[in-house]
Write a protein that holds these residues in place. Structure first.
Motif, PDB file in Angstrom:
ATOM      1  N   UNK A   1      34.044  59.483  -0.772  1.00  0.00           N
ATOM      2  CA  UNK A   1      34.908  59.928  -1.871  1.00  0.00           C
ATOM      3  C   UNK A   1      35.376  61.368  -1.660  1.00  0.00           C
ATOM      4  N   UNK A   2      34.470  62.230  -1.200  1.00  0.00           N
ATOM      5  CA  UNK A   2      34.871  63.610  -0.927  1.00  0.00           C
ATOM      6  C   UNK A   2      35.913  63.665   0.180  1.00  0.00           C
ATOM      7  N   UNK A   3      35.704  62.870   1.218  1.00  0.00           N
ATOM      8  CA  UNK A   3      36.649  62.839   2.334  1.00  0.00           C
ATOM      9  C   UNK A   3      38.029  62.376   1.864  1.00  0.00           C
ATOM     10  N   UNK A   4      38.046  61.296   1.061  1.00  0.00           N
ATOM     11  CA  UNK A   4      39.320  60.776   0.547  1.00  0.00           C
ATOM     12  C   UNK A   4      39.980  61.785  -0.385  1.00  0.00           C
ATOM     13  N   UNK A   5      39.177  62.473  -1.149  1.00  0.00           N
ATOM     14  CA  UNK A   5      39.736  63.476  -2.068  1.00  0.00           C
ATOM     15  C   UNK A   5      40.384  64.621  -1.294  1.00  0.00           C
ATOM     16  N   UNK A   6      39.733  65.034  -0.198  1.00  0.00           N
ATOM     17  CA  UNK A   6      40.299  66.117   0.607  1.00  0.00           C
ATOM     18  C   UNK A   6      41.620  65.697   1.246  1.00  0.00           C
ATOM     19  N   UNK A   7      41.682  64.436   1.680  1.00  0.00           N
ATOM     20  CA  UNK A   7      42.903  63.957   2.340  1.00  0.00           C
ATOM     21  C   UNK A   7      43.961  63.508   1.336  1.00  0.00           C
ATOM     22  N   UNK A   8      43.576  63.389   0.080  1.00  0.00           N
ATOM     23  CA  UNK A   8      44.537  62.973  -0.942  1.00  0.00           C
ATOM     24  C   UNK A   8      44.667  61.474  -1.056  1.00  0.00           C
ATOM     25  N   UNK A   9      43.660  60.733  -0.587  1.00  0.00           N
ATOM     26  CA  UNK A   9      43.691  59.277  -0.658  1.00  0.00           C
ATOM     27  C   UNK A   9      42.694  58.795  -1.697  1.00  0.00           C
ATOM     28  N   UNK A  10      42.960  59.085  -2.935  1.00  0.00           N
ATOM     29  CA  UNK A  10      42.044  58.659  -3.986  1.00  0.00           C
ATOM     30  C   UNK A  10      42.138  57.151  -4.143  1.00  0.00           C
ATOM     31  N   UNK A  11      41.001  56.474  -4.416  1.00  0.00           N
ATOM     32  CA  UNK A  11      41.008  55.011  -4.440  1.00  0.00           C
ATOM     33  C   UNK A  11      41.921  54.413  -5.497  1.00  0.00           C
ATOM     34  N   UNK A  12      41.731  54.798  -6.745  1.00  0.00           N
ATOM     35  CA  UNK A  12      42.558  54.256  -7.816  1.00  0.00           C
ATOM     36  C   UNK A  12      42.758  55.331  -8.856  1.00  0.00           C
ATOM     37  N   UNK A  13      43.941  55.384  -9.372  1.00  0.00           N
ATOM     38  CA  UNK A  13      44.193  56.296 -10.475  1.00  0.00           C
ATOM     39  C   UNK A  13      44.378  55.449 -11.721  1.00  0.00           C
ATOM     40  N   UNK A  14      43.600  55.693 -12.719  1.00  0.00           N
ATOM     41  CA  UNK A  14      43.688  54.946 -13.956  1.00  0.00           C
ATOM     42  C   UNK A  14      42.596  53.902 -14.040  1.00  0.00           C
ATOM     43  N   UNK A  15      42.392  53.366 -15.225  1.00  0.00           N
ATOM     44  CA  UNK A  15      41.343  52.364 -15.403  1.00  0.00           C
ATOM     45  C   UNK A  15      41.698  51.039 -14.741  1.00  0.00           C
ATOM     46  N   UNK A  16      40.680  50.226 -14.544  1.00  0.00           N
ATOM     47  CA  UNK A  16      40.866  48.955 -13.848  1.00  0.00           C
ATOM     48  C   UNK A  16      41.772  48.016 -14.628  1.00  0.00           C
ATOM     49  N   UNK A  17      41.622  47.998 -15.929  1.00  0.00           N
ATOM     50  CA  UNK A  17      42.449  47.122 -16.757  1.00  0.00           C
ATOM     51  C   UNK A  17      43.922  47.452 -16.596  1.00  0.00           C
ATOM     52  N   UNK A  18      44.238  48.712 -16.540  1.00  0.00           N
ATOM     53  CA  UNK A  18      45.629  49.124 -16.367  1.00  0.00           C
ATOM     54  C   UNK A  18      46.160  48.654 -15.012  1.00  0.00           C
ATOM     55  N   UNK A  19      45.344  48.747 -13.964  1.00  0.00           N
ATOM     56  CA  UNK A  19      45.763  48.286 -12.637  1.00  0.00           C
ATOM     57  C   UNK A  19      46.036  46.787 -12.646  1.00  0.00           C
ATOM     58  N   UNK A  20      45.168  46.025 -13.323  1.00  0.00           N
ATOM     59  CA  UNK A  20      45.362  44.572 -13.389  1.00  0.00           C
ATOM     60  C   UNK A  20      46.655  44.241 -14.116  1.00  0.00           C
ATOM     61  N   UNK A  21      46.909  44.914 -15.210  1.00  0.00           N
ATOM     62  CA  UNK A  21      48.141  44.663 -15.962  1.00  0.00           C
ATOM     63  C   UNK A  21      49.379  45.005 -15.135  1.00  0.00           C
ATOM     64  N   UNK A  22      49.315  46.077 -14.386  1.00  0.00           N
ATOM     65  CA  UNK A  22      50.446  46.449 -13.531  1.00  0.00           C
ATOM     66  C   UNK A  22      50.685  45.397 -12.451  1.00  0.00           C
ATOM     67  N   UNK A  23      49.610  44.877 -11.873  1.00  0.00           N
ATOM     68  CA  UNK A  23      49.760  43.824 -10.856  1.00  0.00           C
ATOM     69  C   UNK A  23      50.400  42.577 -11.454  1.00  0.00           C
ATOM     70  N   UNK A  24      49.987  42.203 -12.660  1.00  0.00           N
ATOM     71  CA  UNK A  24      50.577  41.029 -13.311  1.00  0.00           C
ATOM     72  C   UNK A  24      52.065  41.249 -13.579  1.00  0.00           C
TER      73      UNK A  24
END
Length: 141
Positions: A54-77
């Motif tokens: 997580x620290x490595x991804x944060x330094x490179x700017x590759x955060x896993x997900x922004x926002x809650x999981x429910x919001x991501x699911x709704x966006x995919x739908x």
């Protein structure tokens, strides 16, 4: 002067002299000092590797997900619905039509195979063996 002496005395009583503190520390050195117990979650190697990633991804700017999981699911739908609407506007190509027909034929064929295998399981064993023997004899003749 009297107030001054009172303040100094009061100060002497609230803060112990250095010699008293050092003697208390020497007396306490025989005792075992309490330590905090290690947290098993934080001490686990899996947690450490995940934290490093997580620290490595944060330094490179590759955060896993922004926002809650429910919001991501709704966006995919929403994206999927939008794609379906776009596909519905355009007629399917000849290739897509042929591929759908072929897929339907394969599904029908698989269902027939399942029915045959289930019907063979219900047939007694000697009839199945007799049928295979007839097939083998006809091949050699």
């Amino acid at each position: 002067m009297d107030l001054r002496n009172r303040r100094e005395r009061h100060h002497c009583w609230t803060v112990p002299p250095r010699q008293v503190i050092e003697s208390r520390q020497q007396e306490g050195s025989d005792l075992i000092k309490p330590r905090r117990l290690p947290n098993p979650v934080l001490a686990s190697p899996q947690h450490k590797t995940l934290h490093q990633e997580l620290l490595f991804c944060h330094r490179r700017g590759l955060l896993p997900r922004k926002g809650p999981e429910l919001q991501c699911v709704l966006e995919n739908k929403r994206r999927e619905q939008h794609k379906r609407r776009e596909l519905a506007l355009f007629p399917p190509s000849d290739l897509e039509v042929k591929l759908r027909r072929r897929q339907q034929r394969l599904q029908v064929y698989e269902l027939e195979q399942k029915k045959r295998s289930e019907s063979l399981l219900n047939v007694p064993e000697f009839i199945r063996v007799r049928g295979t023997l007839k097939h083998i004899q006809s091949c050699f003749s």
